[in-house]
Design a protein around this motif. Structure first.
Motif, PDB file in Angstrom:
ATOM      1  N   ILE A  87     -29.122  35.013  -2.184  1.00 44.01           N
ATOM      2  CA  ILE A  87     -27.781  34.781  -2.708  1.00 44.01           C
ATOM      3  C   ILE A  87     -27.058  33.769  -1.821  1.00 44.01           C
ATOM      4  O   ILE A  87     -27.119  33.850  -0.596  1.00 44.01           O
ATOM      5  N   ILE A  88     -26.391  32.820  -2.464  1.00 44.49           N
ATOM      6  CA  ILE A  88     -25.563  31.862  -1.734  1.00 44.49           C
ATOM      7  C   ILE A  88     -24.119  32.029  -2.195  1.00 44.49           C
ATOM      8  O   ILE A  88     -23.852  32.519  -3.290  1.00 44.49           O
ATOM      9  N   LYS A  89     -23.191  31.621  -1.349  1.00 45.98           N
ATOM     10  CA  LYS A  89     -21.766  31.634  -1.682  1.00 45.98           C
ATOM     11  C   LYS A  89     -21.252  30.215  -1.545  1.00 45.98           C
ATOM     12  O   LYS A  89     -21.583  29.522  -0.593  1.00 45.98           O
ATOM     13  N   PHE A  90     -20.453  29.781  -2.515  1.00 42.27           N
ATOM     14  CA  PHE A  90     -19.898  28.435  -2.466  1.00 42.27           C
ATOM     15  C   PHE A  90     -18.429  28.470  -2.860  1.00 42.27           C
ATOM     16  O   PHE A  90     -17.985  29.400  -3.536  1.00 42.27           O
ATOM     17  N   PRO A  91     -17.649  27.472  -2.413  1.00 39.57           N
ATOM     18  CA  PRO A  91     -16.210  27.485  -2.677  1.00 39.57           C
ATOM     19  C   PRO A  91     -15.875  27.089  -4.112  1.00 39.57           C
ATOM     20  O   PRO A  91     -16.486  26.181  -4.679  1.00 39.57           O
ATOM     21  N   ILE A  92     -14.900  27.791  -4.676  1.00 36.85           N
ATOM     22  CA  ILE A  92     -14.334  27.461  -5.980  1.00 36.85           C
ATOM     23  C   ILE A  92     -12.834  27.277  -5.759  1.00 36.85           C
ATOM     24  O   ILE A  92     -12.207  28.076  -5.068  1.00 36.85           O
ATOM     25  N   THR A  93     -12.258  26.246  -6.345  1.00 31.59           N
ATOM     26  CA  THR A  93     -10.824  26.019  -6.189  1.00 31.59           C
ATOM     27  C   THR A  93     -10.046  27.084  -6.961  1.00 31.59           C
ATOM     28  O   THR A  93     -10.598  27.725  -7.859  1.00 31.59           O
ATOM     29  N   PRO A  94      -8.769  27.276  -6.650  1.00 32.14           N
ATOM     30  CA  PRO A  94      -7.963  28.250  -7.415  1.00 32.14           C
ATOM     31  C   PRO A  94      -7.873  27.916  -8.906  1.00 32.14           C
ATOM     32  O   PRO A  94      -7.653  28.798  -9.729  1.00 32.14           O
ATOM     33  N   GLU A  95      -8.064  26.641  -9.254  1.00 31.52           N
ATOM     34  CA  GLU A  95      -8.036  26.247 -10.669  1.00 31.52           C
ATOM     35  C   GLU A  95      -9.343  26.575 -11.386  1.00 31.52           C
ATOM     36  O   GLU A  95      -9.447  26.420 -12.588  1.00 31.52           O
ATOM     37  N   GLY A  96     -10.379  26.956 -10.648  1.00 30.52           N
ATOM     38  CA  GLY A  96     -11.642  27.355 -11.260  1.00 30.52           C
ATOM     39  C   GLY A  96     -12.638  26.231 -11.416  1.00 30.52           C
ATOM     40  O   GLY A  96     -13.470  26.259 -12.329  1.00 30.52           O
ATOM     41  N   THR A  97     -12.597  25.231 -10.545  1.00 32.47           N
ATOM     42  CA  THR A  97     -13.553  24.140 -10.597  1.00 32.47           C
ATOM     43  C   THR A  97     -14.178  23.946  -9.215  1.00 32.47           C
ATOM     44  O   THR A  97     -13.873  24.691  -8.291  1.00 32.47           O
ATOM     45  N   ILE A  98     -15.052  22.964  -9.094  1.00 27.99           N
ATOM     46  CA  ILE A  98     -15.655  22.685  -7.788  1.00 27.99           C
ATOM     47  C   ILE A  98     -14.706  21.795  -6.983  1.00 27.99           C
ATOM     48  O   ILE A  98     -13.907  21.055  -7.564  1.00 27.99           O
ATOM     49  N   PRO A  99     -14.757  21.829  -5.653  1.00 28.47           N
ATOM     50  CA  PRO A  99     -13.788  21.093  -4.846  1.00 28.47           C
ATOM     51  C   PRO A  99     -13.892  19.562  -4.918  1.00 28.47           C
ATOM     52  O   PRO A  99     -12.894  18.874  -4.806  1.00 28.47           O
ATOM     53  N   HIS A 100     -15.092  19.017  -5.077  1.00 29.08           N
ATOM     54  CA  HIS A 100     -15.237  17.563  -5.067  1.00 29.08           C
ATOM     55  C   HIS A 100     -16.480  17.164  -5.847  1.00 29.08           C
ATOM     56  O   HIS A 100     -17.309  18.000  -6.209  1.00 29.08           O
ATOM     57  N   GLN A 101     -16.607  15.859  -6.089  1.00 30.17           N
ATOM     58  CA  GLN A 101     -17.745  15.315  -6.840  1.00 30.17           C
ATOM     59  C   GLN A 101     -18.987  15.291  -5.960  1.00 30.17           C
ATOM     60  O   GLN A 101     -18.911  15.064  -4.760  1.00 30.17           O
ATOM     61  N   LEU A 102     -20.143  15.496  -6.590  1.00 30.80           N
ATOM     62  CA  LEU A 102     -21.422  15.462  -5.879  1.00 30.80           C
ATOM     63  C   LEU A 102     -22.457  14.723  -6.721  1.00 30.80           C
ATOM     64  O   LEU A 102     -22.490  14.868  -7.940  1.00 30.80           O
TER      65      LEU A 102
END
Length: 190
Positions: A87-102
């Motif tokens: 299992i991995i954990k990753f950040p989600i913004t409060p708006e429900g999207t990813i923080p930046h482009q990848l």
């Protein structure tokens, strides 16, 4: 009354009922790929089943499991256990999207992931959509640029999500919002 010393079991007869005291699994799961694979032995072909399963709690924790078994149920159970171990954990913004482009290249797979405004939804195909739904990301744009291999694309997405950095809050006007007595740390309080 020989059955009075039973602990933690239901009162009635039957199988599988009355198990309310068992812990409920907080992870949902989706099957990414299920395939029959063969191995050539001296006596002929030996068939097994390979399962690829993704689990997620819709709060930014997901796991990917890949396992083989003699039948479909055994392969899926082993893949589910493997997913719980990875299992991995990753950040989600409060708006429900990813923080930046990848933009990620992992093996033959290439992925482009972009944050999206609120209300956009998950605009991604195949494996990406299933994984984002289980992870709790509500608004994202994803594009598979390389191979169509589902397992490689799932592994590439997991690699990409591990690379995400959390959102930083900018402190531009923080000094102006502080009370006067706290603005300069060298001032002595009397």
């Amino acid at each position: 009354m020989a059955n009075d010393n039973r602990q933690g079991q239901g009162q009635g007869r039957g199988r599988g009922r009355g198990r309310s005291n068992e812990p409920r699994d907080e992870f949902g799961q989706a099957t990414i790929d299920l395939a029959r694979v063969t191995r050539v032995m001296a006596g002929g072909k030996r068939m097994r089943f390979r399962a690829c399963i993704v689990i997620g709690d819709k709060k930014g924790r997901i796991g990917l499991g890949l396992a083989k078994g003699a039948d479909v149920a055994l392969a899926m159970q082993k893949a589910g256990n493997d997913a719980r171990k990875h299992i991995i954990k990753f950040p989600i913004t409060p708006e429900g999207t990813i923080p930046h482009q990848l933009r990620i290249k992992f093996g033959s797979s290439q992925l482009l992931l972009k944050p999206a405004p609120v209300g956009t939804g998950i605009i991604a195909g195949s494996v990406l959509r299933q994984i984002f739904e289980l992870s709790g990301v509500r608004d994202v744009v994803g594009k598979i640029l390389g191979t169509g291999n589902k397992i490689n694309n799932a592994k590439a997405l997991f690699y990409a999500l591990e690379q995400l950095k959390p959102v930083r809050i900018k402190m531009t006007n923080a000094k102006a919002q502080m009370p006067n007595e706290i603005q300069n740390p060298n001032d002595k309080i009397i």
